[in-house]
Write a protein that holds these residues in place. Structure first.
Motif, PDB file in Angstrom:
ATOM      1  N   ALA A  27       0.811  -1.218   0.000  1.00  0.00           N
ATOM      2  CA  ALA A  27       0.000   0.000   0.000  1.00  0.00           C
ATOM      3  C   ALA A  27       0.842   1.264   0.000  1.00  0.00           C
ATOM      4  O   ALA A  27       0.386   2.312  -0.479  1.00  0.00           O
ATOM      5  N   ASP A  28       2.063   1.197   0.520  1.00  0.00           N
ATOM      6  CA  ASP A  28       2.911   2.375   0.622  1.00  0.00           C
ATOM      7  C   ASP A  28       4.056   2.389  -0.384  1.00  0.00           C
ATOM      8  O   ASP A  28       5.000   3.158  -0.233  1.00  0.00           O
ATOM      9  N   THR A  44       4.912   5.489  -3.913  1.00  0.00           N
ATOM     10  CA  THR A  44       3.540   5.690  -4.383  1.00  0.00           C
ATOM     11  C   THR A  44       3.166   4.575  -5.348  1.00  0.00           C
ATOM     12  O   THR A  44       4.011   4.071  -6.102  1.00  0.00           O
ATOM     13  N   VAL A  45       1.905   4.193  -5.308  1.00  0.00           N
ATOM     14  CA  VAL A  45       1.383   3.151  -6.184  1.00  0.00           C
ATOM     15  C   VAL A  45       0.189   3.731  -6.929  1.00  0.00           C
ATOM     16  O   VAL A  45      -0.805   4.113  -6.309  1.00  0.00           O
ATOM     17  N   SER A  51       6.164   5.352   6.116  1.00  0.00           N
ATOM     18  CA  SER A  51       5.002   4.469   6.021  1.00  0.00           C
ATOM     19  C   SER A  51       4.312   4.304   7.372  1.00  0.00           C
ATOM     20  O   SER A  51       4.904   4.543   8.436  1.00  0.00           O
ATOM     21  N   LEU A  52       3.050   3.898   7.317  1.00  0.00           N
ATOM     22  CA  LEU A  52       2.297   3.618   8.539  1.00  0.00           C
ATOM     23  C   LEU A  52       2.994   2.548   9.370  1.00  0.00           C
ATOM     24  O   LEU A  52       3.025   2.637  10.603  1.00  0.00           O
ATOM     25  N   LEU A  53       3.549   1.545   8.702  1.00  0.00           N
ATOM     26  CA  LEU A  53       4.242   0.477   9.418  1.00  0.00           C
ATOM     27  C   LEU A  53       5.456   1.030  10.161  1.00  0.00           C
ATOM     28  O   LEU A  53       5.662   0.704  11.338  1.00  0.00           O
ATOM     29  N   GLN A  54       6.240   1.865   9.510  1.00  0.00           N
ATOM     30  CA  GLN A  54       7.425   2.422  10.155  1.00  0.00           C
ATOM     31  C   GLN A  54       7.041   3.326  11.323  1.00  0.00           C
ATOM     32  O   GLN A  54       7.671   3.299  12.385  1.00  0.00           O
ATOM     33  N   GLN A  55       5.995   4.139  11.159  1.00  0.00           N
ATOM     34  CA  GLN A  55       5.544   4.996  12.251  1.00  0.00           C
ATOM     35  C   GLN A  55       5.115   4.153  13.452  1.00  0.00           C
ATOM     36  O   GLN A  55       5.427   4.488  14.608  1.00  0.00           O
TER      37      GLN A  55
END
Length: 411
Positions: free
Chosen positions: A97-98, A120-121, A294-298
């Protein structure tokens, strides 16, 4: 044909039929020496030596005939076997997604090179897959390595035999996008002659972990992971992915773990997908997601650096409890002998392992009778490595035929 010639031909045929099994044993680290290879294949030492020599001649493995005996050992040491670090590679690609990323992966699950990740995708699958394949082709040109195939990991169930992304809920792609055909066409356009494959990202992460990481040795391996958005699951049984009748098994993200919870993209409510992913964690912790990373990294940085903050701890415990409910249900249904967790779920396990294991044990019938080991995934970029495993599989099945079929690819 005389008897001696018949014997030689029989040994040759037996040895060649063992090439694939022998390569898989070296590839997965289960045959570090020729003695172990001999025992695992159930052949004579001479046959095992011939098999190893042929795999070495094909450029797939290396045989160390003078390894030197370990201190205190007795007898002649066996030749050591390892994958050839300079051998062929496959092109692996992952979409999430990211962003997306391309890599070259050798035998043994070793990432040889990676292209810078894109953030971006677009809504056009052909544009994205063309870009990621071109990035991989650039790596090939720089490396000068021979490529024998390509594999793609996508955040969607991939229907078989069509190779379509059935529900790319966290991408703006149309449901049913023919991702495998698009990917294969882009791969062929670069001159790579080997086959191209596509699969679900968590399925492929589980396959990689089973062969090279935390899942080694498990007979019934359950993997549950949340990456950048959503939650996926996979089951590896006796070394093979269990994908169901049409590739759609283990859509665990849509198990209900909170009936009054958040609306899910699937139309339901309180699914694991929206109750235990990075966005759910940031929301529960009262943190607005930022655009920088990314949301995962945050989420990772918040768990690792601020778990003493009461709001962060409360959010972590809420997600752990939801995740534990989902895992307990899966344990009751599937009876795995090991569970591995990836992405944010790995971070939740690291943050409070006893809480998660207690929830699973308390809510699962088999958990109360002894418990199921719950471990973190250990491979970096395991979905990329798993995508590579798809591309390596024809070589593992029949090295001679697969290498011959890929001769037209770029050196």
């Amino acid at each position: 044909m005389n008897g001696k010639a018949t014997t030689i031909r029989t040994r040759l045929e037996r040895g060649r039929s063992a090439l694939g099994p022998a390569l898989e044993l070296v590839h997965t680290g289960r045959a570090p020496t020729r003695a172990v290879l001999t025992a695992e294949l159930g052949v004579t030492r001479a046959t095992a030596g011939a098999v190893a020599a042929e795999l070495e001649a094909l450029g797939l493995i290396q045989v160390d005939s003078r390894p030197g005996a370990a201190a205190g050992s007795q007898g002649r040491p066996s030749h050591r076997l390892a994958v050839n670090d300079s051998g062929p590679v496959v092109l692996a690609a992952q979409i999430h997604a990211d962003g997306y990323r391309a890599a070259l992966v050798g035998l043994g699950g070793r990432i040889v090179a990676t292209a810078p990740g894109r953030k971006t995708v677009s809504a056009d699958p052909a544009q994205v897959l063309g870009a990621v394949v071109e990035a991989g082709a650039g790596l090939l040109r720089e490396s000068g390595r021979r490529c024998v195939g390509a594999g793609l990991a996508v955040p969607s169930a991939v229907a078989e035999p069509e190779g379509t992304a059935l529900n790319p809920l966290h991408l703006a792609w149309p449901a049913g996008s023919p991702v495998r055909d698009i990917f294969a066409e882009e791969v062929r356009g670069t001159g790579i002659a080997g086959p191209a494959f596509a699969g679900n990202d968590v399925n492929l992460a589980a396959l990689a972990e089973h062969r090279h990481g935390a899942g080694r040795g498990a007979q019934h391996l359950l993997c549950v992971a949340t990456g950048h958005r959503g939650v996926g699951g996979a089951l590896v049984v006796d070394g093979r992915l269990h994908t169901g009748s049409s590739g759609l098994a283990l859509e665990v993200g849509h198990l209900t773990v909170n009936p009054d919870g958040r609306p899910c993209y699937c139309g339901g409510r309180g699914c694991l997908d929206v109750e235990t992913d990075p966005l759910a964690f940031l929301d529960a912790a009262g943190r607005a997601p930022g655009p920088e990373v990314s949301l995962l990294q945050q989420s990772r940085e918040l768990l690792r650096g601020q778990y003493d903050d009461p709001a962060v701890r409360a959010a972590g415990e809420e997600l752990i409890d939801r995740l534990g409910l989902g895992l307990a249900g899966l344990v009751n249904i599937l009876n795995p002998d090991r569970i591995i967790l990836g992405g944010l779920h790995r971070e939740l396990l690291d943050a409070d392992p006893e809480r998660l294991r207690a929830v699973v044990a308390d809510r699962s019938l088999w958990g109360r009778s002894g418990g199921v080991p719950i471990l973190p995934c250990t491979l970096d970029h395991n979905s990329l490595v798993g995508a590579a495993e798809l591309a390596w599989q024809p070589v593992l099945d029949d090295p001679l035929a697969a290498l011959a079929a890929s001769q037209g690819g770029p050196a």
